[in-house]
Design an enzyme around this catalytic site. Structure first.
Site, mmCIF file in Angstrom:
data_model
loop_
_atom_site.group_PDB
_atom_site.id
_atom_site.type_symbol
_atom_site.label_atom_id
_atom_site.label_comp_id
_atom_site.label_asym_id
_atom_site.label_seq_id
_atom_site.Cartn_x
_atom_site.Cartn_y
_atom_site.Cartn_z
ATOM 1 N N GLU A 138 0.793 -1.237 0.000
ATOM 2 C CA GLU A 138 0.000 0.000 0.000
ATOM 3 C C GLU A 138 0.827 1.290 0.000
ATOM 4 O O GLU A 138 0.767 2.081 0.950
ATOM 5 C CB GLU A 138 -0.990 -0.033 1.179
ATOM 6 C CG GLU A 138 -1.977 -1.178 1.026
ATOM 7 C CD GLU A 138 -3.123 -1.174 2.060
ATOM 8 O OE1 GLU A 138 -3.164 -0.278 2.921
ATOM 9 O OE2 GLU A 138 -3.979 -2.073 1.969
ATOM 10 N N GLU A 197 -5.076 -8.805 -0.774
ATOM 11 C CA GLU A 197 -5.457 -8.568 0.623
ATOM 12 C C GLU A 197 -6.922 -8.205 0.745
ATOM 13 O O GLU A 197 -7.439 -7.416 -0.062
ATOM 14 C CB GLU A 197 -4.602 -7.450 1.236
ATOM 15 C CG GLU A 197 -4.686 -7.418 2.763
ATOM 16 C CD GLU A 197 -3.910 -6.273 3.391
ATOM 17 O OE1 GLU A 197 -2.697 -6.147 3.129
ATOM 18 O OE2 GLU A 197 -4.532 -5.510 4.158
#
Ligand SMILES: *[C@@H]1O[C@H](CO)[C@@H](O)[C@H](O)[C@H]1NC(C)=O
Ligand SMILES: *[C@@H]1O[C@H](CO)[C@@H](O)[C@H](O)[C@H]1NC(C)=O
Ligand SMILES: *[C@@H]1O[C@H](CO)[C@@H](O)[C@H](O)[C@H]1NC(C)=O
Ligand SMILES: *[C@@H]1O[C@H](CO)[C@@H](O)[C@H](O)[C@H]1NC(C)=O
Ligand SMILES: *[C@@H]1O[C@H](CO)[C@@H](O)[C@H](O)[C@H]1NC(C)=O
Ligand SMILES: *[C@@H]1O[C@H](CO)[C@@H](O)[C@H](O)[C@H]1NC(C)=O
Ligand SMILES: *[C@@H]1O[C@H](CO)[C@@H](O)[C@H](O)[C@H]1NC(C)=O
Ligand SMILES: *[C@@H]1O[C@H](CO)[C@@H](O)[C@H](O)[C@H]1NC(C)=O
Length: 528
Positions: free
Chosen positions: A262, A367
C-alpha cells in the site's frame, strides 16, 4: 438443490447449544459443522476432539455434485444428481449457458495472510491436535485447500511491536546486522511450514514489506508519511534480497515479492500501520535501477515481481503512470496486485482495462478483510453479511480477469488482534485460546467455495445468463485441469431459485436456497 439438510445430533455443552448440520453423508471422511448460532448465521466450532471436514467428491460421467452453504446454516452441504437433456425451455428458471470454447484467465490460486498475529494465535492454542485442525482447515485435503500465503517482510500492523529486520545499527548500507526476528522463527515460519506440509498443491508464498528500517526513510518513524531516502535506494533492494536468502536458509522458497505494501497510504498517511510512501516516479526509478536488477541478477531471478499491491481504484492511475514515467521498470514486472478495501469506489472494468493495457501481466487480489475502521465492530461472530461481501467481491474480481484472491490474517483472536496499534479486524477463523477452541466464520466457507474447487490452472469460461424476472444471479464458471466444469453461484434474494446450468444439450437442474452460495461440479466431455 434437494435440500438434503439433516440435523442429526444436538449437544448441550458449556451453556451453548450445538447442532450438527450437513447433507447426506456422501463421503466417509466428512465431518459436519458443529454449529453454534451467532448473530445472523452460525459459526462452526473446533476443539481438540472435533473439527468439521469436507472432501471433494469426484463426479462420474453424466453426474454432478453440488455443495451449498447458506445463511440458514448449511456448510458445504452435498447433493448430487444426473445431468439431463436440455431441450425443453422453461421460462420461469434462470438459465446459465456455458461456452468452454471461450476462455479467459488461468487461476493462480487462493489463500491468506500469515502475520505475527496469526502465529501468536496459533501458538496460543497450545494443543497440537487443535493446531493441526486449524492448518488442515485451510490447506488440507479435508480442508479448503489454500495454495497461496502472503507474509510480511519484518513487522506489519499485525505484530505486537514495531520492528524491522535491521533496526540497528542505523545508516548501515551494508546491512551487516540483518537478521530474521523472533517472530519469524516462532510464529510465521512454523505456521508456513505446517501449511506446506498439509497442502494438496505447492504453496506459493508472496512476501511484502510494510516499512523498511526507519533510518532508510525521510521521517524516522515506522508509520506516518514518509519516503525512502535516495541514498538507501540500493539498500532497500538488498534488504529484500537478504530476506529471500534468510528464508531460503529456512528451506522456504518465496514465489513473489510485491514492490511495497500500500504505497499510497504512506503518501497520504492513512491509518497508523507500518508504512512506506512512494511517488510514481520514485517507484519507477527504484524498480528500474535497484529492485529489478538486484532480484533478476540474483539466484532468485525467477521470482515474480508484483507491482501495485494497493487499492483497486489506484491500479491504472498508479501503474500506468509508473511505467509512463520510467518505461524501463515495465520489463521487471510480472503482475499487479489489488486490495479489497473501497472496491465499491471503483468499477471493476478498471481490472479488465488493466489486462487489456498490459496483456503480459496478471492481476492478483492480495489482501482483504472485514471489520476495518473505528466505526464498526472488528469481529462479528457468525456474520453472513461479511461472507456475502467476500463472495460478491470474489465473483466480481474473477469475472474481470483476476487470477486469484488472497485473504488477510488467517486467524485472529476474539478482539480481532492482537496488534500493537490496536487496529483490530475480522478473520475467517477466530481463536479463543482460553476456551481451547477456534470457530470458523461464514467467511471461511465463502472462500472455500472457490479455493477448494478451483485448482491452479483452472480457466474461466464464458457464461450467457437468462434471468426470467430480471433479478441477476452472481455466477462464474471454469474448466479445471481435472477436466471438470465448476460453476459458483450466489443467491442473495430471499427466495429459492431454480437454475439450469447448461452445457451443450445437457444441463444440471438445481434449486438454490435463499441467501446461499453453491458450487457445482460435473465432468466436461467435448461431445456434450
Ligand atoms: C454478534 O456479534 C457481536 C459483535 O458485533 C459479538 O460481540 C457477539 O458475541 C455476537 N453474538 C453472538 C451470539 O455470537
Ligand atoms: C418449469 O419449472 C418449474 C420448476 O422450476 C416447474 O414447476 C414448472 O412446472 C416448469 N414449467 C414447464 C412449462 O415446464
Ligand atoms: C489435546 O487435547 C485432547 C483433547 O482434550 C487430548 O486428548 C490430547 O492429549 C491433547 N494433546 C496434546 C498434545 O496436548
Ligand atoms: C543488531 O545488533 C544489535 C546489537 O548488536 C542488536 O541489539 C539488534 O537487536 C540487532 N538486530 C537488529 C534486527 O537490529
Ligand atoms: C510517528 O508517526 C505517528 C503518526 O504520524 C505519530 O502519531 C507519532 O507520534 C510518531 N512518532 C514519533 C516517535 O515521531
Ligand atoms: C533444510 O533442509 C535440509 C535438507 O533437507 C536439512 O538438512 C536442513 O536441516 C533444513 N534446514 C532447516 C532450517 O530446516
Ligand atoms: C550481476 O552480478 C554479478 C556478480 O554476481 C556482477 O558482477 C554484476 O555486476 C551484476 N550485474 C548487475 C547489473 O547488477
Ligand atoms: C460470452 O460470450 C458472448 C458471445 O458469445 C458475449 O456476448 C458475452 O459478453 C460473453 N460473456 C462474458 C461474461 O464475457
Amino acid at each position: 438443490m434437494g435440500a438434503h439438510k439433516s440435523i442429526y445430533l444436538i449437544l448441550l455443552l458449556n451453556n451453548y447449544i450445538y447442532f450438527f448440520v450437513n447433507g447426506d453423508a456422501f463421503h466417509n471422511n466428512d465431518k459436519a459443522c458443529r454449529a453454534r448460532r451467532a448473530n445472523d448465521s452460525v459459526v462452526c466450532v473446533c476443539t481438540a476432539d472435533y473439527c468439521d471436514e469436507i472432501t471433494r467428491e469426484v463426479p462420474q460421467t453424466g453426474q454432478y455434485f453440488a455443495y451449498t452453504s447458506s445463511q440458514g446454516g448449511l456448510r458445504f452441504s452435498k447433493s448430487t444428481g444426473s445431468l439431463q437433456n436440455s431441450n425443453s425451455d422453461n421460462r420461469t428458471d434462470t438459465i446459465l449457458v456455458l461456452d468452454p470454447t471461450i476462455q479467459y484467465q488461468s487461476i493462480q490460486g487462493f489463500g491468506g495472510g500469515v502475520t505475527d498475529t496469526v502465529g501468536i494465535n496459533w501458538v496460543a492454542l497450545k494443543n497440537e491436535t487443535l493446531q493441526h485442525y486449524l492448518i488442515n482447515s485451510y490447506f488440507g485435503a479435508t480442508g479448503i485447500e489454500y495454495n497461496i500465503i502472503r507474509t510480511p517482510i519484518g513487522g506489519s500492523d499485525f505484530s505486537i511491536r514495531p520492528y524491522t529486520l535491521q533496526d540497528y545499527p542505523e545508516n548501515d548500507a551494508s546491512l551487516s546486522n540483518f537478521s530474521l526476528a523472533y517472530e519469524d522463527y516462532n510464529y510465521k515460519i512454523p505456521v508456513i511450514k505446517a501449511s506446506i506440509a498439509l497442502a494438496t498443491a505447492p504453496v506459493q508464498i508472496i512476501a511484502s514489506c510494510w516499512s523498511p528500517p526507519t533510518w532508510m526513510k525521510h521521517v524516522h518513524n515506522i508509520t506516518g508519511t514518509s519516503q525512502l531516502r535516495d541514498k538507501f535506494s540500493q539498500t532497500y533492494a538488498d534488504y529484500h534480497l537478504k530476506f529471500l536468502e534468510s528464508y531460503a536458509r529456512e528451506n522456504l522458497t518465496i514465489w513473489a515479492l510485491t514492490t511495497t505494501n500500500e504505497p499510497l497510504s504512506g503518501i497520504m498517511s492513512l491509518g497508523k500501520a507500518n508504512r512506506l510512501g512512494w511517488t510514481t516516479q520514485k517507484m519507477g526509478r527504484w524498480i528500474a535501477n535497484n529492485f529489478g536488477p538486484t532480484i533478476r541478477n540474483s539466484s532468485f531471478s525467477n521470482i515474480k515481481i508484483i507491482a501495485g499491491d494497493d487499492q483497486r481504484f489506484s491500479l491504472i492511475l498508479w501503474y500506468n503512470i509508473v511505467i509512463q514515467e520510467v518505461p524501463e521498470a515495465d520489463k521487471y514486472i510480472d503482475g499487479l496486485a489489488v486490495h479489497f478495501y473501497f472496491d465499491e469506489l471503483s468499477p471493476p472494468e478498471i481490472l479488465t482495462k488493466a489486462t487489456e493495457d498490459h496483456p503480459d501481466k496478471f492481476i492478483l487480489a492480495t489482501e482483504a478483510s472485514n471489520g476495518v475502521g473505528p466505526t464498526i465492530p472488528a469481529v462479528v461472530l457468525g456474520s453472513w453479511d461479511r461472507a456475502q461481501k467476500y463472495i460478491k467481491d470474489i465473483i466480481e474480481d474473477l469475472n474481470y480477469n483476476v487470477v486469484g484472491w488472497v485473504d488477510w490474517n488467517i486467524a485472529l483472536d476474539e478482539q480481532g488482534g492482537p496488534t500493537y496499534i490496536n487496529n483490530c479486524i475480522d478473520s475467517p477463523i477466530i481463536v479463543n485460546a482460553q476456551r481451547g477452541e477456534f470457530v470458523k466464520q461464514p467467511m471461511f466457507y465463502a472462500l472455500g467455495h472457490f479455493s477448494k474447487f478451483l485448482p491452479r490452472g483452472s480457466r474461466r469460461i464464458n457464461v450467457s445468463a437468462t434471468y426470467p424476472d430480471s433479478t441477476p444471479l452472481d455466477n462464474v464458471a471454469f474448466l479445471t485441469p481435472r477436466n471438470t466444469i465448476v460453476v459458483v453461484v450466489y443467491n442473495e434474494v430471499d427466495q429459492t431459485r431454480a437454475v439450469r446450468i447448461r452445457l451443450g444439450n445437457q444441463e444440471a437442474f438445481l434449486s438454490i436456497e435463499p441467501q446461499s452460495i453453491a458450487t457445482v461440479e460435473f465432468p466436461y466431455s467435448q461431445a456434450s
